[in-house]
Design a protein around this motif. Sequence first.
Motif, short mmCIF file in Angstrom:
data_model
loop_
_atom_site.label_atom_id
_atom_site.label_comp_id
_atom_site.label_asym_id
_atom_site.label_seq_id
_atom_site.Cartn_x
_atom_site.Cartn_y
_atom_site.Cartn_z
N VAL A 255 0.84 -1.19 0.00
CA VAL A 255 0.00 0.00 0.00
C VAL A 255 0.88 1.24 0.00
O VAL A 255 2.03 1.21 0.44
N SER A 256 0.33 2.36 -0.48
CA SER A 256 1.02 3.64 -0.42
C SER A 256 0.80 4.25 0.95
O SER A 256 -0.34 4.42 1.38
N ALA A 257 1.88 4.54 1.64
CA ALA A 257 1.80 5.13 2.98
C ALA A 257 3.17 5.70 3.30
O ALA A 257 4.16 5.41 2.63
N PHE A 258 3.22 6.53 4.35
CA PHE A 258 4.51 7.08 4.75
C PHE A 258 5.38 5.97 5.33
O PHE A 258 6.52 5.78 4.92
N VAL A 259 4.85 5.20 6.28
CA VAL A 259 5.56 4.05 6.84
C VAL A 259 4.96 2.80 6.20
O VAL A 259 3.74 2.61 6.19
N GLN A 260 5.82 1.93 5.66
CA GLN A 260 5.35 0.77 4.90
C GLN A 260 6.02 -0.51 5.38
O GLN A 260 7.21 -0.50 5.75
N GLY B 93 17.32 -0.43 -2.03
CA GLY B 93 16.29 0.06 -1.11
C GLY B 93 15.07 0.58 -1.86
O GLY B 93 14.61 -0.02 -2.83
N VAL B 94 14.56 1.70 -1.41
CA VAL B 94 13.32 2.27 -1.95
C VAL B 94 13.64 3.17 -3.14
O VAL B 94 14.48 4.07 -3.05
N LEU B 95 12.94 2.95 -4.24
CA LEU B 95 13.12 3.79 -5.43
C LEU B 95 12.03 4.86 -5.46
O LEU B 95 10.84 4.56 -5.62
N TRP B 96 12.45 6.09 -5.31
CA TRP B 96 11.54 7.24 -5.35
C TRP B 96 11.43 7.79 -6.76
O TRP B 96 12.42 7.84 -7.50
N VAL B 97 10.24 8.25 -7.12
CA VAL B 97 10.04 8.95 -8.39
C VAL B 97 10.33 10.44 -8.20
O VAL B 97 10.79 11.10 -9.13
N HIS B 98 10.09 10.97 -7.00
CA HIS B 98 10.42 12.36 -6.70
C HIS B 98 11.93 12.56 -6.80
O HIS B 98 12.71 11.83 -6.18
N PHE B 99 12.35 13.55 -7.59
CA PHE B 99 13.78 13.74 -7.90
C PHE B 99 14.63 13.92 -6.65
O PHE B 99 15.66 13.26 -6.47
N ILE C 170 12.85 -1.63 -4.44
CA ILE C 170 11.40 -1.79 -4.32
C ILE C 170 10.79 -0.40 -4.54
O ILE C 170 11.42 0.62 -4.23
N PRO C 171 9.58 -0.32 -5.10
CA PRO C 171 8.99 1.00 -5.37
C PRO C 171 8.44 1.63 -4.09
O PRO C 171 7.97 0.94 -3.20
N LYS C 172 8.52 2.95 -4.00
CA LYS C 172 7.87 3.65 -2.90
C LYS C 172 6.36 3.60 -3.07
O LYS C 172 5.63 3.40 -2.10
N ARG C 173 5.88 3.78 -4.28
CA ARG C 173 4.45 3.77 -4.56
C ARG C 173 4.10 2.51 -5.34
O ARG C 173 4.51 2.36 -6.50
N PRO C 174 3.35 1.57 -4.75
CA PRO C 174 3.03 0.32 -5.45
C PRO C 174 2.36 0.53 -6.79
O PRO C 174 2.59 -0.23 -7.73
#
Length: 397
Positions: A38-43, A89-95, A122-126
Amino acid sequence: MDDIDWDPNDPNTQPLPQGGWSESVTVVRNATVVPPAVSAFVQEAGVLDADGAYVPQGALWRRFRPITVEPAQPAEIAETIPGRWLWGGVLWVHFGHFLVESTSRLWGLTELDGPVDGVLFIPKRPKVGETVQPYHRHFMDLMAPELQIRVIASPARVEELVVPGQGFGIGKIMAGTEKFRTAIHERFAREVEPDGPERLYVSRSALGLGKGGLLGEELLESLLEREGYEIFHPQKHPMQTQIARYKAARQIVAADGSALHLYAMVGRADQRVAMISRRESGAKNQLALNVASFCGREPVLIDALRTEWVRADRGKSDRLSFGELDHAELGCGLADAGFVEGGRDWPALSERQRRQILADRRISGGSGFVESPEFKRRRIRRERRARRAAREAARAR
């Protein structure tokens, strides 16, 4: 809690720039990688070992807490990935978040005793899933050419996963560990030659106010152009061009924002940076720490906001709020710091000019933005003091 209360070698405590687990490497064989559901701040997401135990070294920390926490053992494994992979780790789309939080383990490339097949994220946003943005690829090509980027959108087993500690990020770790800074300085964009003017203004005006801009920035651009600054919109140029400009400039003026994270990776101590506040936020202090630690020279911080505009439903500063410049105060600040020659003569916007800009940007009525209540009180008090001082000066003459 003070640093003395933390065990730097305990991966259940925040990563610190002084080292400890943030500079260690953990190798996990037959690892299970669990992306967020799920999309959330803590995942709930991260790495499990062959026995199903959580690997805390793979968590993403922000300040004093992890924002990826232990996931449950998945009921099904979508695939098995052969080979040896580096944990990204987490891949962000935000630059900006990509630069600060998705690159934080790439220092491990300098510690490897052999090749890896690529970097695993892993994606930040599923919902974004396995999307790799062009700038992700461009950054990696400047750090480790041709190294594969792979994003895991469903639980997967990995034959061998190399997990470097978090060497960079938001919080005290924004200073970067020595190993992370060294890896960036030795490997990132080394082949990009300086190309550009000695004076550079890194603008946000083309992004629009909806992404945290500055009201009155176009006037600032015209004033800086008279001082010999090139107005540079980084998002309109390839990453190599951005870096070439940052390497060439002797003086850089920029609003606090993501562009300065990229500058910090290639900047030097013989360059000077003036950072203009665009809102009430601790982010500017994080940026200043980033630039100072990586470049060996602190930026000049200039807070010349007349006021701040915030979302009406929030009433306080957030990532969507934007500042309104006091050009007269900003000009004096830049002149005092040696970035401009004529800044002390910069005029403040008249009330008529302000209202016209606000009307042009449709910041009134049902726009959804209002002047920050706290800023408004401070502005009114400041303007009353200025009028009182002007009357007293007139009487004295």
